[in-house]
Design an enzyme around this catalytic site. Structure first.
Site, PDB file in Angstrom:
ATOM      1  NE  ARG A   1      -3.627  -2.434   0.137  1.00  0.00           N
ATOM      2  CZ  ARG A   1      -3.255  -3.576  -0.454  1.00  0.00           C
ATOM      3  NH1 ARG A   1      -2.143  -3.630  -1.152  1.00  0.00           N
ATOM      4  NH2 ARG A   1      -3.993  -4.651  -0.364  1.00  0.00           N
TER       5      ARG A   1
ATOM      6  CB  SER B   1      -9.508  -0.947   3.793  1.00  0.00           C
ATOM      7  OG  SER B   1     -10.137  -2.137   3.396  1.00  0.00           O
TER       8      SER B   1
ATOM      9  CD  GLU C   1      -5.626   0.871   2.256  1.00  0.00           C
ATOM     10  OE1 GLU C   1      -5.978   0.681   1.077  1.00  0.00           O
ATOM     11  OE2 GLU C   1      -5.669  -0.004   3.125  1.00  0.00           O
TER      12      GLU C   1
END
Length: 337
Positions: free
Chosen positions: A164, A238, A333
């Protein structure tokens, strides 16, 4: 092309947070983008490039210029015996891009179905799901350098992809604007169904030899069953990354919490953040008009009218609590402003 003053950002972020940008403009081409960036009036004004608004939480009004990229286009630019190379303009909706590939028999990103956001945002996060990441298929990213105002091409290795993570969140943050991405997709793809619950979903459908469309449909079904639709409940998917810890740290936790899941990454282990949050008691908690989704603890939600700063505080409380109980500090995130 019109530059708006005190412009509502509510339609431009999937959390549906009702804040304003001091200035806002939508650009449809590189020419318009350069025009805006070279405008002396906004030379010293903070600037933010906005795609689909699916990975951002606004906690206050933005006191600068937001530039919404609105270029479109999908083009097969090359092919050989085994692969097709497809260029996607930055503002193309990611899921639409996946469906285009699936419907045309181009394999490699079917596991990434229904991930919210734009194609331009995909490499920033190195989006991933069900054992696949965009770095696996991306060949290059076309960007506009804000220093030189020239178009540059970054190859896969230039992007410095991590979990990520990418160069766009680090060394190149605020220094380039992504214009397009090019993906290398297989003509004769063998689907990856070994991760998560894809196999189980395919078994329900009695599909023993799945093609890429079967896998895409299975992923869509799974995601729709546990993730809220941003058009119905404000969210950014998320909110937290799955933490990666050392094997030693994981083994110590396993001794205390025998049920804790983990996925080996060589010298490290990835622990599901959703499991940690759920075990800490946060799943389904509601605070007036916001909270943690009842089906997926990774997702923070705005049920309508919530302020971004309240959701941000909730994320802080979760981070603090999980760290106190498991010694693992979660990282967001979502980009919080």
């Amino acid at each position: 092309m019109t530059i708006h003053n005190n412009y509502s950002l509510k339609p431009h972020n999937t959390f549906g947070i009702d804040v304003q940008s001091k200035y806002f403009v939508k650009v449809n081409s590189v020419f318009e983008l350069k025009q805006v960036l070279s405008n002396e009036i906004y030379k010293n004004v903070p600037k933010l490039i906005l795609g689909g608004g699916s990975n951002i939480l606004f906690t206050k009004n933005y006191e600068g210029l937001i530039i919404a990229i609105n270029n479109k286009g999908i083009e097969v630019i090359n092919e050989d015996e085994h692969y097709r190379y497809i260029k996607f303009a930055a503002s193309e909706v990611w899921h639409n891009a996946v469906l285009f590939c699936v419907n045309n028999g181009f394999g490699g990103i079917e596991n990434l179905s229904l991930i919210p956001g734009s194609c331009g945002a995909a490499p920033i996060q190195n989006i991933g799901a069900y054992g696949v990441e965009i770095k696996d298929v991306l060949t290059e990213v076309e960007v506009l350098s804000l220093n030189t105002m020239q178009i540059e091409i970054l190859k896969n290795t230039d992007c410095k992809f991590g979990y990520r993570d990418s160069v766009f969140k680090n060394a190149l943050k605020g220094k380039v604007v992504i214009l397009s991405i090019t993906l290398k997709l297989s003509k004769n793809h063998t689907p990856n169904v070994s991760y998560g619950t894809i196999e189980q979903e395919l078994e329900k459908l009695k599909i023993s030899t799945p093609n890429i469309k079967d896998v895409s449909n299975a992923v869509i079904t799974i995601r729709e069953s546990k993730l809220p639709n941003p058009k119905e409940i404000g969210n950014a998917g998320s909110f937290f990354k799955n933490p990666v810890i050392t094997n030693q740290q994981y083994n110590l936790l396993k001794a205390k919490h025998s049920e804790i899941p983990g996925y080996s990454m060589g010298e490290n282990t990835k622990v599901p953040a959703g499991w940690l949050i759920e075990q800490a008691g946060w799943k389904g908690k509601t605070f007036n008009n916001y909270g943690v989704h009842k089906k997926q603890a990774l997702v923070l939600v705005n049920y309508g009218g919530a302020e971004g700063k309240a959701i941000y505080k909730l994320s802080n409380d979760i981070i603090t609590d999980v760290n106190a109980k498991y010694g693992i500090k979660l990282n967001r995130e979502v980009n919080c402003l």
